[in-house]
Design an enzyme around this catalytic site. Structure first.
Site, mmCIF file in Angstrom:
data_model
loop_
_atom_site.group_PDB
_atom_site.id
_atom_site.type_symbol
_atom_site.label_atom_id
_atom_site.label_comp_id
_atom_site.label_asym_id
_atom_site.label_seq_id
_atom_site.Cartn_x
_atom_site.Cartn_y
_atom_site.Cartn_z
ATOM 1 N N ASP A 189 25.604 23.033 -1.569
ATOM 2 C CA ASP A 189 24.792 22.083 -2.323
ATOM 3 C C ASP A 189 23.917 21.298 -1.343
ATOM 4 O O ASP A 189 24.232 21.216 -0.145
ATOM 5 C CB ASP A 189 25.731 21.142 -3.096
ATOM 6 C CG ASP A 189 25.018 19.947 -3.685
ATOM 7 O OD1 ASP A 189 24.028 20.158 -4.428
ATOM 8 O OD2 ASP A 189 25.426 18.803 -3.397
ATOM 9 N N MET A 190 22.853 20.696 -1.843
ATOM 10 C CA MET A 190 21.973 19.954 -0.946
ATOM 11 C C MET A 190 22.231 18.449 -0.966
ATOM 12 O O MET A 190 22.771 17.898 -0.012
ATOM 13 C CB MET A 190 20.503 20.259 -1.298
ATOM 14 C CG MET A 190 20.073 21.663 -0.906
ATOM 15 S SD MET A 190 18.342 22.049 -1.294
ATOM 16 C CE MET A 190 17.481 20.814 -0.329
ATOM 17 N N ASP A 191 21.859 17.772 -2.033
ATOM 18 C CA ASP A 191 21.974 16.309 -2.076
ATOM 19 C C ASP A 191 23.431 15.871 -2.096
ATOM 20 O O ASP A 191 24.225 16.312 -2.921
ATOM 21 C CB ASP A 191 21.238 15.760 -3.298
ATOM 22 C CG ASP A 191 19.744 16.006 -3.216
ATOM 23 O OD1 ASP A 191 19.108 15.442 -2.317
ATOM 24 O OD2 ASP A 191 19.223 16.777 -4.040
ATOM 25 N N THR A 219 21.458 24.584 -5.240
ATOM 26 C CA THR A 219 21.038 23.218 -5.532
ATOM 27 C C THR A 219 20.558 23.046 -6.968
ATOM 28 O O THR A 219 20.175 24.005 -7.628
ATOM 29 C CB THR A 219 19.906 22.811 -4.560
ATOM 30 O OG1 THR A 219 19.470 21.479 -4.843
ATOM 31 C CG2 THR A 219 18.714 23.758 -4.676
ATOM 32 N N GLY A 220 20.590 21.807 -7.407
ATOM 33 C CA GLY A 220 19.988 21.477 -8.690
ATOM 34 C C GLY A 220 18.503 21.218 -8.561
ATOM 35 O O GLY A 220 17.799 21.091 -9.563
ATOM 36 N N LYS A 264 25.815 26.613 -11.586
ATOM 37 C CA LYS A 264 25.845 27.109 -10.211
ATOM 38 C C LYS A 264 26.887 28.215 -10.067
ATOM 39 O O LYS A 264 26.696 29.165 -9.311
ATOM 40 C CB LYS A 264 26.136 25.976 -9.230
ATOM 41 C CG LYS A 264 24.994 24.984 -9.056
ATOM 42 C CD LYS A 264 25.287 24.015 -7.920
ATOM 43 C CE LYS A 264 24.173 22.990 -7.752
ATOM 44 N NZ LYS A 264 24.417 22.076 -6.616
ATOM 45 N N ASP A 278 29.536 18.183 -3.948
ATOM 46 C CA ASP A 278 30.007 16.798 -4.067
ATOM 47 C C ASP A 278 30.038 16.262 -5.485
ATOM 48 O O ASP A 278 30.629 15.210 -5.734
ATOM 49 C CB ASP A 278 29.124 15.867 -3.219
ATOM 50 C CG ASP A 278 27.753 15.648 -3.850
ATOM 51 O OD1 ASP A 278 27.026 16.644 -4.077
ATOM 52 O OD2 ASP A 278 27.417 14.488 -4.142
ATOM 53 N N ASN A 338 27.932 18.961 -11.042
ATOM 54 C CA ASN A 338 27.227 20.239 -11.192
ATOM 55 C C ASN A 338 27.651 21.274 -10.152
ATOM 56 O O ASN A 338 27.243 22.433 -10.223
ATOM 57 C CB ASN A 338 25.701 20.035 -11.149
ATOM 58 C CG ASN A 338 25.203 19.518 -9.806
ATOM 59 O OD1 ASN A 338 25.930 18.881 -9.056
ATOM 60 N ND2 ASN A 338 23.948 19.785 -9.511
#
Length: 272
Positions: free
Chosen positions: A9-11, A43-44, A200, A223, A226
């Protein structure tokens, strides 16, 4: 165990609280890629933002974006997409506007909203993307019909943002009355809406089948809410130290926070 793919994941995960990738994490990703391990951004975010970050990381691998609604291969060709139907886009927009909550939706490269908020664009556009001409644009509309009917775009995801949690809860209650949608969150102050089959986890499963990688050979790191579906899918599901409790509770492992090189520590231990 020899893992073949790491989905990140990114953020709140890859990116620290300043929105940056630390030197240690950057190096770990580079070393893992040299070992022929697929390091995948999951990522979202809008696809264009994910691609821009991948370029900055010199990461030439497939990308899962928009919570799994669109997937590209290492040549940046779309290999899977699941846009929302036009009726859902109309109904979701009407509910959002009636509730007075800011929202935007997006295709692969552009945002669409009836309100312009500069801070939103600044969040997704890095200095490098602005310099290189890869900046994400915001398209403002008065009536959502002009976007759906005239532009004929593929809408992959809605994002609603409000610091008043009670307003978001009320919005979620109303959205649940609609068919063909999936609702989740990536921060405490947002709701994300996609097609009902999008997650995801489903995106990661599709990509692993394409790459002939079994679930047992996958590490997934995230984290928030999602990320749960991909953490549950992976052979080793990892929650960040800063993850929400719901995500931590279903994970196999909890690493350090995104400000303490949590992603790098997982890659170093289980890949390198």
């Amino acid at each position: 165990m020899s893992y073949k793919l790491v989905a990140i994941d990114m953020d709140g995960t890859l990116l620290n609280s300043k929105g940056m990738v630390s030197d240690r994490t950057r190096q770990a990703i580079y070393e893992a890629s040299k070992k022929d391990v697929y390091v995948i951004l999951a990522t979202g975010r809008i696809l264009k933002s994910a691609v821009n970050h991948a370029i900055e990381l010199n990461l030439n691998k497939p990308i899962i974006s928009s919570n799994g609604a669109i997937i590209i291969d290492e040549n940046k060709e779309i290999i899977y997409q699941k846009p929302m139907n036009s009726q859902s886009v109309k109904e979701i927009s009407d509910i959002g506007q009636s509730e007075g909550i800011y929202f935007h939706f997006y295709d692969d490269a552009n945002f669409y909203s009836n309100i312009y908020i500069k801070e939103i664009l600044n969040f997704y556009n890095s200095d490098d993307s602005k310099k290189s001409g890869n900046e994400i644009k915001m398209n403002i509309f008065d009536n959502v019909d002009e976007i759906i009917e005239n532009k004929g775009i593929n809408v992959y995801k809605f994002l609603f943002i409000d610091d008043d949690r009670s307003k978001l809860d009320n919005l979620k209650y109303k959205l649940k009355g609609l068919e063909d949608i999936n609702i989740c969150s990536s921060w405490a102050n947002n709701l994300e809406v996609t097609d009902k089959d999008v997650s995801k986890g489903n995106g990661l499963k599709y990509l692993c089948n394409k790459l002939n990688v079994s679930a047992e050979d996958v590490i997934a790191i995230g984290d928030n809410e999602n990320d749960i579906s991909m953490i549950e899918y992976a052979g080793l599901g990892v929650a960040m130290g800063n993850a929400v409790e719901k995500t931590k509770s279903i994970s196999d492992l909890i690493t350090s926070t995104n400000d303490e090189d949590g992603v790098a520590k997982v890659i170093e231990k289980y890949i390198l």
